[in-house]
Write a protein that holds these residues in place. Structure first.
Motif, PDB file in Angstrom:
ATOM      1  N   HIS A   1      -5.426  -6.766   4.867  1.00 37.34           N
ATOM      2  CA  HIS A   1      -5.939  -5.385   4.962  1.00 37.34           C
ATOM      3  C   HIS A   1      -5.173  -4.517   5.949  1.00 37.34           C
TER       4      HIS A   1
ATOM      5  N   PRO B   1       0.821  -1.230   0.000  1.00 40.05           N
ATOM      6  CA  PRO B   1       0.000   0.000   0.000  1.00 40.05           C
ATOM      7  C   PRO B   1       0.848   1.271   0.000  1.00 40.05           C
TER       8      PRO B   1
ATOM      9  N   TRP C   1      -2.887  -1.552   4.880  1.00 39.08           N
ATOM     10  CA  TRP C   1      -3.655  -0.534   4.148  1.00 39.08           C
ATOM     11  C   TRP C   1      -4.310   0.423   5.147  1.00 39.08           C
TER      12      TRP C   1
ATOM     13  N   ILE D   1      -6.048   4.467  -3.172  1.00 42.79           N
ATOM     14  CA  ILE D   1      -6.288   3.407  -2.176  1.00 42.79           C
ATOM     15  C   ILE D   1      -7.785   3.109  -2.031  1.00 42.79           C
TER      16      ILE D   1
ATOM     17  N   VAL E   1      -9.844   0.414   0.317  1.00 45.05           N
ATOM     18  CA  VAL E   1      -9.713  -0.633   1.348  1.00 45.05           C
ATOM     19  C   VAL E   1     -10.930  -1.558   1.414  1.00 45.05           C
TER      20      VAL E   1
END
Ligand code: HEM
Length: 419
Positions: free
Chosen positions: A38, A17, A41, A25, A27
């Motif tokens: 995740h 990320p 991020w 970005i 998510v």
């Protein structure tokens, strides 16, 4: 995870990320969660863009709120941030409107919540505890010892389904239908369980037909302590149309099911992965409630809740426009370094363990939080009485969703107490 969905890309999972411009970005990609990828991020967003705009996604444009304090502001500012038309990032399907009180504002929300809240109130909880314990013992005593099995199916789903059947006073022999309808409600079309929205609609109408039968029985009987009877007799709910009945059923089925199920699985996973925390728990069993709270923080069984801005407003220096989607990422707020020391670690006796965001705050704060904690506490009291330890074999399989944060499979071996 082989059958990639045309609307999402699994490739994002492989990206770092920190190599992308902030504006790129997104998510909300369910594959990030299915791969447990995740975390970095969200860390980047918390550090560099705590109120972040994603202009393009499968779910349309949306704001991400990732720090603890900002999430708290949104969750408790009901006059600015509405729960209508939906509390998930995905917009409601126009041909399947499902009104439910979690996705309503005042005053209707408060009136309907009041009707069903006693189901998880102190009196019912006192009555439930012996039933929950007996069922927990039954499930644990029937587990194969020393063999590999899927904890999710054998324990987490079984116990939460039995609980749901009790809450609805639902025919016990048909209880697996409840799990099925819960899974159907949150499934992504094309990913195995359903192929289309049309199919979801069809199956949920079977759910409505079944529950209409129960309503017709209960409405003519004296008021009882189960959810169907409460809805059928409640002043604010007895005149609901069929869609609103179905919507509230879906809320009550999903609300109490996946969340508690995934917390049960997470507790087993975390205690197996953190042997020093497990030893602490065995030595000090009075820590069970605190361990349960820490599991609920660490897991965050619902990754997000959504609000929709009612007016133009400002949050964290960003200008939010009326109608914008605002996503409170509880999964990120619960790992906010400013509030939780060493947030990625599982520490069962954290001093501020109850501060987590997993049940939300404000008027929509989870109605079943005490019930969920009770089920978890009883489960661990009974596990520690009869098992030496629960071993986790290999990696768990995770739910493909950016809303339900959980597990589809957790291979375990139960080791009985020796001597
Ligand atoms: C660990 C387990 C659970 C978690 C993490 C959880 C999480 C949540 C969250 C995040 C919300 C929304 C909060 C907000 O918008 O501010 C909520 C609402 C709700 N939960 Fe739970 N829940 C759990 C267990 C249960 C159980 C067992 C029930 C069953 C009775 C339940 C029923 C509900 C209902 C009916 C609402 C809507 C409340 C409202 O809109 O006023 N939940 N839950």
């Amino acid at each position: 995870m082989t059958n990639a969905h045309p609307n999402y890309t699994e490739d994002q999972v492989k990206l770092d990320p920190y190599t992308l411009p902030l504006a790129a970005i997104n998510v909300a990609n369910p594959y990030l969660f299915a791969h447990d990828a995740h975390w970095p991020w969200f860390k980047r967003l918390r550090e560099e863009a705590p109120v972040h705009y994603c202009a393009e996604s499968f779910f349309g444009p949306y704001w991400s709120v990732t720090r603890y304090d900002d999430i708290m502001t949104v969750d408790t500012s009901h006059d600015v941030y509405s729960s209508e038309p939906a509390i998930v990032i995905r917009d409601p399907q126009e041909d399947l409107p499902l009104p439910m009180f979690i996705a309503m504002d005042r005053p209707k929300h408060d009136e309907q919540r009041k009707v069903v809240a006693p189901v998880a109130g102190p009196e019912n909880l006192r009555n439930f505890e012996p039933v929950i314990r007996a069922r927990t013992i039954d499930v644990l005593e029937h587990l194969p010892l020393g063999e590999t099995f899927n904890w999710v199916d054998r324990v987490s789903i079984e116990l939460t389904t039995r609980m749901l059947a009790t809450l609805f006073d639902f025919p016990f022999e048909d209880r697996s239908k409840l799990t099925y309808w819960s899974d159907i409600s949150t499934a992504i079309p094309g990913m195995g369980l359903i192929d289309s929205e049309e199919q979801r609609k069809e199956i949920l109408h079977q759910c409505l037909a079944y529950f209409t039968g129960l309503w017709n029985q209960r409405v003519n009987a004296p008021p009882g302590n189960d959810l169907v009877s409460m809805l059928a007799h409640g002043e604010a709910t007895r005149n609901m149309g069929p869609q609103e009945y179905l919507g509230n059923l879906v809320l009550l089925i999903v609300g109490g099911n996946d969340t508690t199920r995934n917390t049960m699985s997470a507790s087993v996973l975390n205690l197996a992965n953190n042997p020093e925390q497990y030893r602490k728990l065995v030595a000090r069993q009075e820590l069970i409630p605190s361990m349960v709270a820490e599991t609920i923080r660490w897991q965050t069984p619902l990754a997000h809740m959504r609000r929709t801005a009612k007016f133009d407003t400002e949050l964290g220096g960003q200008q939010i426009k009326a109608g914008d989607k605002v996503i409170m990422w509880y999964v990120s707020g619960n790992r906010d370094e400013a509030v939780f020391e060493r947030p990625d670690e599982f520490i069962i006796d954290r001093p501020n363990v109850r501060k987590h965001l997993s049940f939300g705050f404000g008027i929509h704060r989870c109605m079943g939080n005490r019930l969920a904690e009770l089920q978890l506490r009883v489960l661990w009291e009974e596990i520690l009485k009869r098992f030496e330890r629960i071993e986790v074999v290999g990696e768990p399989e995770r739910t493909l969703s950016s809303f339900v944060h959980g597990y589809t499979s957790l291979s375990t071996i139960v080791h009985p107490r020796t001597g």
